[in-house]
Design an enzyme around this catalytic site. Sequence first.
Site, PDB file in Angstrom:
ATOM      1  N   ILE A  24       0.834  -1.211   0.000  1.00  0.00           N
ATOM      2  CA  ILE A  24       0.000   0.000   0.000  1.00  0.00           C
ATOM      3  C   ILE A  24       0.871   1.264   0.000  1.00  0.00           C
ATOM      4  CG2 ILE A  24      -1.867   1.232   1.172  1.00  0.00           C
ATOM      5  CD1 ILE A  24      -2.705  -1.548   2.342  1.00  0.00           C
ATOM      6  N   GLU A  94       3.998  -5.388  10.195  1.00  0.00           N
ATOM      7  CA  GLU A  94       3.887  -6.789   9.807  1.00  0.00           C
ATOM      8  C   GLU A  94       2.413  -6.945   9.514  1.00  0.00           C
ATOM      9  OE1 GLU A  94       6.027  -9.135   9.287  1.00  0.00           O
ATOM     10  OE2 GLU A  94       7.797  -8.032   9.924  1.00  0.00           O
ATOM     11  N   THR A 135      -6.686  -0.972  10.230  1.00  0.00           N
ATOM     12  CA  THR A 135      -7.445  -1.990   9.492  1.00  0.00           C
ATOM     13  C   THR A 135      -8.820  -2.233  10.116  1.00  0.00           C
ATOM     14  OG1 THR A 135      -7.488  -4.379   9.121  1.00  0.00           O
ATOM     15  CG2 THR A 135      -6.062  -3.643  10.855  1.00  0.00           C
ATOM     16  N   ASP A 136      -9.750  -2.718   9.306  1.00  0.00           N
ATOM     17  CA  ASP A 136     -11.075  -3.086   9.833  1.00  0.00           C
ATOM     18  C   ASP A 136     -10.974  -4.280  10.787  1.00  0.00           C
ATOM     19  OD1 ASP A 136     -10.479  -5.033   7.906  1.00  0.00           O
ATOM     20  OD2 ASP A 136     -12.424  -4.935   6.892  1.00  0.00           O
ATOM     21  N   GLU A 137      -9.836  -5.020  10.710  1.00  0.00           N
ATOM     22  CA  GLU A 137      -9.731  -6.245  11.512  1.00  0.00           C
ATOM     23  C   GLU A 137      -9.690  -5.959  13.016  1.00  0.00           C
ATOM     24  OE1 GLU A 137      -7.175  -9.274   9.862  1.00  0.00           O
ATOM     25  OE2 GLU A 137      -7.365  -8.404   7.869  1.00  0.00           O
ATOM     26  N   TYR A 160      -2.210 -10.481  14.732  1.00  0.00           N
ATOM     27  CA  TYR A 160      -2.046  -9.307  13.861  1.00  0.00           C
ATOM     28  C   TYR A 160      -3.018  -8.209  14.261  1.00  0.00           C
ATOM     29  CZ  TYR A 160      -3.057  -6.315   9.819  1.00  0.00           C
ATOM     30  OH  TYR A 160      -3.306  -5.220   9.014  1.00  0.00           O
ATOM     31  N   LYS A 164      -2.460  -4.369  15.835  1.00  0.00           N
ATOM     32  CA  LYS A 164      -2.929  -3.142  15.186  1.00  0.00           C
ATOM     33  C   LYS A 164      -3.886  -2.381  16.115  1.00  0.00           C
ATOM     34  CE  LYS A 164      -2.265  -1.923  11.463  1.00  0.00           C
ATOM     35  NZ  LYS A 164      -1.185  -1.046  10.924  1.00  0.00           N
ATOM     36  N   TYR A 217      -9.307 -21.913   2.817  1.00  0.00           N
ATOM     37  CA  TYR A 217      -9.464 -22.279   4.232  1.00  0.00           C
ATOM     38  C   TYR A 217     -10.929 -22.598   4.571  1.00  0.00           C
ATOM     39  CZ  TYR A 217      -4.876 -19.954   4.864  1.00  0.00           C
ATOM     40  OH  TYR A 217      -3.575 -19.573   4.782  1.00  0.00           O
TER      41      TYR A 217
HETATM   42  P1  NAD Z   1       3.080  -4.919   3.462  1.00  0.00           P
HETATM   43  O1  NAD Z   1       3.392  -6.080   4.340  1.00  0.00           O
HETATM   44  O2  NAD Z   1       2.955  -5.119   1.996  1.00  0.00           O
HETATM   45  O3  NAD Z   1       4.183  -3.782   3.677  1.00  0.00           O
HETATM   46  C1  NAD Z   1       4.696  -3.427   4.935  1.00  0.00           C
HETATM   47  C2  NAD Z   1       5.952  -2.595   4.721  1.00  0.00           C
HETATM   48  O4  NAD Z   1       6.455  -2.216   6.014  1.00  0.00           O
HETATM   49  C3  NAD Z   1       7.091  -3.384   4.030  1.00  0.00           C
HETATM   50  O5  NAD Z   1       7.684  -2.562   3.047  1.00  0.00           O
HETATM   51  C4  NAD Z   1       8.068  -3.675   5.144  1.00  0.00           C
HETATM   52  O6  NAD Z   1       9.418  -3.763   4.710  1.00  0.00           O
HETATM   53  C5  NAD Z   1       7.867  -2.471   6.066  1.00  0.00           C
HETATM   54  N1  NAD Z   1       8.226  -2.752   7.461  1.00  0.00           N
HETATM   55  C6  NAD Z   1       7.867  -3.829   8.202  1.00  0.00           C
HETATM   56  N2  NAD Z   1       8.389  -3.745   9.451  1.00  0.00           N
HETATM   57  C7  NAD Z   1       9.057  -2.557   9.486  1.00  0.00           C
HETATM   58  C8  NAD Z   1       9.777  -1.872  10.496  1.00  0.00           C
HETATM   59  N3  NAD Z   1       9.920  -2.391  11.722  1.00  0.00           N
HETATM   60  N4  NAD Z   1      10.317  -0.674  10.208  1.00  0.00           N
HETATM   61  C9  NAD Z   1      10.206  -0.142   8.970  1.00  0.00           C
HETATM   62  N5  NAD Z   1       9.549  -0.740   7.964  1.00  0.00           N
HETATM   63  C10 NAD Z   1       8.964  -1.928   8.217  1.00  0.00           C
HETATM   64  O7  NAD Z   1       1.749  -4.287   4.067  1.00  0.00           O
HETATM   65  P2  NAD Z   1       0.586  -3.505   3.329  1.00  0.00           P
HETATM   66  O8  NAD Z   1      -0.425  -4.467   2.868  1.00  0.00           O
HETATM   67  O9  NAD Z   1       1.170  -2.527   2.389  1.00  0.00           O
HETATM   68  O10 NAD Z   1      -0.051  -2.725   4.562  1.00  0.00           O
HETATM   69  C11 NAD Z   1       0.352  -1.394   4.889  1.00  0.00           C
HETATM   70  C12 NAD Z   1      -0.443  -0.928   6.095  1.00  0.00           C
HETATM   71  O11 NAD Z   1      -1.831  -0.964   5.806  1.00  0.00           O
HETATM   72  C13 NAD Z   1      -0.256  -1.806   7.320  1.00  0.00           C
HETATM   73  O12 NAD Z   1      -0.179  -0.976   8.448  1.00  0.00           O
HETATM   74  C14 NAD Z   1      -1.506  -2.661   7.360  1.00  0.00           C
HETATM   75  O13 NAD Z   1      -1.825  -3.048   8.672  1.00  0.00           O
HETATM   76  C15 NAD Z   1      -2.530  -1.721   6.784  1.00  0.00           C
HETATM   77  N6  NAD Z   1      -3.680  -2.343   6.099  1.00  0.00           N
HETATM   78  C16 NAD Z   1      -3.475  -3.295   5.132  1.00  0.00           C
HETATM   79  C17 NAD Z   1      -4.574  -3.839   4.475  1.00  0.00           C
HETATM   80  C18 NAD Z   1      -4.394  -4.860   3.369  1.00  0.00           C
HETATM   81  O14 NAD Z   1      -5.387  -5.389   2.869  1.00  0.00           O
HETATM   82  N7  NAD Z   1      -3.188  -5.170   2.927  1.00  0.00           N
HETATM   83  C19 NAD Z   1      -5.866  -3.428   4.802  1.00  0.00           C
HETATM   84  C20 NAD Z   1      -6.038  -2.447   5.792  1.00  0.00           C
HETATM   85  C21 NAD Z   1      -4.937  -1.906   6.415  1.00  0.00           C
HETATM   86  P1  TYD Z   2      -5.805 -12.609   3.613  1.00  0.00           P
HETATM   87  O1  TYD Z   2      -5.488 -12.152   2.227  1.00  0.00           O
HETATM   88  O2  TYD Z   2      -4.741 -13.296   4.393  1.00  0.00           O
HETATM   89  O3  TYD Z   2      -6.365 -11.332   4.384  1.00  0.00           O
HETATM   90  P2  TYD Z   2      -7.031 -11.230   5.878  1.00  0.00           P
HETATM   91  O4  TYD Z   2      -6.811 -12.483   6.601  1.00  0.00           O
HETATM   92  O5  TYD Z   2      -6.252 -10.096   6.455  1.00  0.00           O
HETATM   93  O6  TYD Z   2      -8.474 -10.920   5.645  1.00  0.00           O
HETATM   94  O7  TYD Z   2      -7.048 -13.584   3.556  1.00  0.00           O
HETATM   95  C1  TYD Z   2      -8.299 -13.178   3.005  1.00  0.00           C
HETATM   96  C2  TYD Z   2      -9.263 -14.300   3.211  1.00  0.00           C
HETATM   97  O8  TYD Z   2      -8.844 -15.432   2.438  1.00  0.00           O
HETATM   98  C3  TYD Z   2      -9.332 -14.792   4.644  1.00  0.00           C
HETATM   99  O9  TYD Z   2     -10.677 -15.143   4.965  1.00  0.00           O
HETATM  100  C4  TYD Z   2      -8.474 -16.034   4.650  1.00  0.00           C
HETATM  101  C5  TYD Z   2      -8.643 -16.586   3.248  1.00  0.00           C
HETATM  102  N1  TYD Z   2      -7.479 -17.309   2.714  1.00  0.00           N
HETATM  103  C6  TYD Z   2      -7.643 -18.625   2.217  1.00  0.00           C
HETATM  104  O10 TYD Z   2      -8.742 -19.183   2.203  1.00  0.00           O
HETATM  105  N2  TYD Z   2      -6.532 -19.248   1.735  1.00  0.00           N
HETATM  106  C7  TYD Z   2      -5.301 -18.691   1.724  1.00  0.00           C
HETATM  107  O11 TYD Z   2      -4.325 -19.344   1.293  1.00  0.00           O
HETATM  108  C8  TYD Z   2      -5.165 -17.347   2.218  1.00  0.00           C
HETATM  109  C9  TYD Z   2      -3.819 -16.675   2.239  1.00  0.00           C
HETATM  110  C10 TYD Z   2      -6.278 -16.712   2.699  1.00  0.00           C
END
Ligand code: NAD
Ligand code: TYD
Length: 346
Positions: A24, A94, A135-137, A160, A164, A217
Site C-alpha cells: 500500500i 507486519e 485496518t477493519d480487523e 495481527y 494493530k 481455508y
Molecule cells: P506490506 O506487508 O505489503 O508492507 C509493509 C511494509 O512495512 C514493508 O515494506 C516492510 O518492509 C515495512 N516494514 C515492516 N516492518 C518494518 C519496520 N519495523 N520498520 C520499517 N519498515 C517496516 O503491508 P501492506 O499491505 O502494504 O499494509 C500497509 C499498512 O496498511 C499496514 O499498516 C496494514 O496493517 C494496513 N492495512 C493493510 C490492508 C491490506 O489489505 N493489505 C488493509 C487495511 C490496512
Molecule cells: P488474507 O489475504 O490473508 O487477508 P485477511 O486475513 O487479512 O483478511 O485472507 C483473506 C481471506 O482469504 C481470509 O478469509 C483467509 C482466506 N485465505 C484462504 O482461504 N486461503 C489462503 O491461502 C489465504 C492466504 C487466505
Amino acid sequence: MYKNKMVVLEAKENILITGGCGFIGSNFIRKYIGRNINIFNVDDLTYAGNLENLKEIEEKENYHFFKGKIQDKEFIKQILIENNIDSIINFAAESHVDRSIIDSAPFIETNIKGTSVLLDLTREFNIKKYVQVSTDEVYGSLGEIGKFTELTPISPNSPYSASKASADHLVMAYVHTYGINAMITRCSNNYGPFQFPEKLIPLMIMNALNNKELPVYGDGMNVRDWIHVDDHCSGIWAVYQNGKSGESYNIGSDTEKTNIEIVKLILNILGKPESLIKYVKDRPGHDRRYAMDSSKIQELLGWKAVINFDEGIKNTVEWYLNNLDWCNRIIDGSYMEYYNLQYGNN
Ligand code: NAD
Ligand code: TYD
C-alpha cells in the site's frame, strides 16, 4: 515588458512515510509523489518490502529513501531533525494474519513498539500531523448482518489485529493525554498491483498460473469487503488533508465477497479449471465476516471509492500476468520456507 509579479513560493511539506516499499505504501507514494510535497520513505525492507516497487520514481528530487526500523528511535529522530519533517503517515507493519499465528513477536515489535516510538517522537518534535494506517480487523468479526462503523467496539481476534488495535489505542491515548494531532484510517481488504503473493488474491493468481492447488481455508464462505488499493490511498490522502485529530475513519467500498467467489472468479479470468481448488484446514480463530460502513469519510471528507470490483480484479490479474518477473523474484527461498510451513501439512 514584464510586469512585476509577486511570486509566493509555498513551502513544500516534508512527509515521513513509513513502510513505503510495501504494497500500500508504494502505491501511495507513486500516486502522490507528483504533488508539492517531499517524501521521506523509511522502510526496513523486510520480506514484504521491495525497492523495486518504487523504481519508477526513485530518481525524483522530492523522494528520499532510508533503510531502517521504525522502532529504532535514534535513527528516526535523526531523520526528523535533518529533514525538518512536518508530518508522518505510518504504513509500516507486519501485515499477514497467518504469519502472526505462526509467530506474533515481530508483530508486537513493529506494530506496537514501532508505533509507540513514532508517537513519542511526534510529541517530542511537535510533528504537525500523524496518520496511523489501520485496518477493519481491529473490530473483530461480524455475523451475517450489519457493518463496522467507527463506533463498533474494538475487539481483535488474531495476533495481527490485536497488535494493530494496540497501536490504535496508543494513538488515541497520545491525542487525549498529550494533545498530538493524530488520526486513524481503518480500511478493509485491499487488492491491486504490487501485493505480496502471500495474501489471498495474488496467491491464488500465482498458484493458478503455475497450475498449483488453490488452498481455500475451511468452507470458503468467509466474507471480506474488498477495495482497490488506489481507492484506499485516496482515502488516506483525504484524511491526511482534512481529517480531524482524535477521529478514526473507516475506508471501504461495499464489495462483500466470499473467498470461494473470489477464487472462482480468478480461475475464470485465467481460464483455469475449478479442479485446482483444494479446501484445506481452517485458519485458527478465522474471522467470519468483515463489512465496512464508510459513510463518515464520505459525508465529512467527500471521499468515495471509484473503482468497480469486476474491472479492478481483471486489471489486477493482468498486472500480475505482465509482471511475472517481479513475482518470481519475490517468491524466493524464504517465501518458499514460509509457504511450506503454512501449507505443507494440508
Ligand atoms: P506490506 O506487508 O505489503 O508492507 C509493509 C511494509 O512495512 C514493508 O515494506 C516492510 O518492509 C515495512 N516494514 C515492516 N516492518 C518494518 C519496520 N519495523 N520498520 C520499517 N519498515 C517496516 O503491508 P501492506 O499491505 O502494504 O499494509 C500497509 C499498512 O496498511 C499496514 O499498516 C496494514 O496493517 C494496513 N492495512 C493493510 C490492508 C491490506 O489489505 N493489505 C488493509 C487495511 C490496512
Ligand atoms: P488474507 O489475504 O490473508 O487477508 P485477511 O486475513 O487479512 O483478511 O485472507 C483473506 C481471506 O482469504 C481470509 O478469509 C483467509 C482466506 N485465505 C484462504 O482461504 N486461503 C489462503 O491461502 C489465504 C492466504 C487466505
